[in-house]
Write an enzyme that holds these catalytic residues in place. Structure first.
Site, PDB file in Angstrom:
ATOM      1  N   LYS A  53      35.642  41.483  35.215  1.00 22.26           N
ATOM      2  CA  LYS A  53      36.075  40.245  34.563  1.00 22.26           C
ATOM      3  C   LYS A  53      35.492  40.134  33.155  1.00 22.26           C
ATOM      4  O   LYS A  53      36.200  39.810  32.187  1.00 22.26           O
ATOM      5  CB  LYS A  53      35.632  39.032  35.388  1.00 22.26           C
ATOM      6  N   ALA A  69      31.247  36.031  36.497  1.00 25.79           N
ATOM      7  CA  ALA A  69      30.587  36.043  37.800  1.00 25.79           C
ATOM      8  C   ALA A  69      31.616  36.258  38.902  1.00 25.79           C
ATOM      9  O   ALA A  69      32.805  35.960  38.737  1.00 25.79           O
ATOM     10  CB  ALA A  69      29.842  34.729  38.030  1.00 25.79           C
ATOM     11  N   ASP A  70      31.138  36.779  40.009  1.00 27.12           N
ATOM     12  CA  ASP A  70      31.975  36.909  41.194  1.00 27.12           C
ATOM     13  C   ASP A  70      31.107  36.618  42.413  1.00 27.12           C
ATOM     14  O   ASP A  70      30.018  37.182  42.559  1.00 27.12           O
ATOM     15  CB  ASP A  70      32.571  38.307  41.310  1.00 27.12           C
ATOM     16  N   THR A  71      31.588  35.731  43.266  1.00 24.89           N
ATOM     17  CA  THR A  71      30.825  35.322  44.440  1.00 24.89           C
ATOM     18  C   THR A  71      31.554  35.716  45.714  1.00 24.89           C
ATOM     19  O   THR A  71      32.768  35.543  45.828  1.00 24.89           O
ATOM     20  CB  THR A  71      30.593  33.793  44.432  1.00 24.89           C
ATOM     21  N   GLY A 106      27.562  38.337  41.818  1.00 26.73           N
ATOM     22  CA  GLY A 106      27.341  39.282  40.735  1.00 26.73           C
ATOM     23  C   GLY A 106      27.525  38.515  39.443  1.00 26.73           C
ATOM     24  O   GLY A 106      28.521  37.799  39.277  1.00 26.73           O
TER      25      GLY A 106
END
Length: 199
Positions: A53, A69-71, A106
């Site tokens: 991203k 961010a990635d959750t 992340g």
């Protein structure tokens, strides 16, 4: 002041970043395609998506600071992202019912002017309540689980599904604010100066 860009269309991340630095940022949703990488463990999966991203947006905005961010939720070694449909949501909730799950984010801060990438993976332990079939059906019916990692939202009605949180609460919502503040300082962006600039 350099542009600060949030590479996300998530209203939750927008609200959290506003809480941290006011309105001193722009929102540019990333065109990155989130694929599941079977060969990656859950933490690496979250970081891979965050990097994808952030890099996608960074190529279009030179001399800017990009936050991405990635959750996801890790349960029994399996990475649970957003449910594909209601049946998938019910399945996810059945999987995490009564268990301790790990919420992983992340997070990436990219200084596109200097070519710097700072990355981290933040983990929070969440103890889920025991959920009956009726509980799961009623919660899915609210529609809330459909765009949430692991099919629950701790900041919404899903709070009643969570017995205990150990670690960064904001990480469970989708953006670990303390860690992000440290990462911004690394690229010479102090949150208190950003707040003053916004006021």
């Amino acid at each position: 002041m350099r542009r600060i860009i949030l590479a996300s269309s998530s209203p939750r991340r927008r609200e959290l970043l506003t809480q941290l630095i006011g309105d001193s940022f722009e929102i540019v949703p990333s065109a990155y395609n989130e694929l599941m990488y079977e060969e990656l463990d859950p933490p690496s999966q979250a970081l891979q998506h965050a990097l994808g991203k952030g890099r996608n947006v960074a190529t279009k905005y030179p001399d800017s600071v990009i936050i991405a961010a990635d959750t996801g939720v890790s349960c029994g070694g399996k990475f649970l992202g957003k449910p594909a449909d209601k049946e998938d949501a019910r399945s996810m909730l059945g999987t995490i019912s009564g268990r301790i799950v790990e919420v992983l984010t992340g997070i990436v801060v990219i200084d596109s002017g200097k070519g710097i990438e700072d990355t981290d993976i933040i983990s929070t332990q969440v103890r889920m309540a025991n959920l009956s079939r009726q509980d799961i059906a009623a919660y899915v019916k609210t529609g809330e689980p459909m765009d949430k990692a692991g099919a629950f939202a701790i900041q919404g009605v899903g709070a009643v599904l969570v017995e205990k949180v150990e670690g960064d609460f904001f990480n469970v919502v989708g953006l670990p604010l303390f860690r992000l503040s440290q990462m911004l300082r690394k690229v010479d962006e102090d949150i208190f100066e950003l707040i003053q600039a916004d006021s």
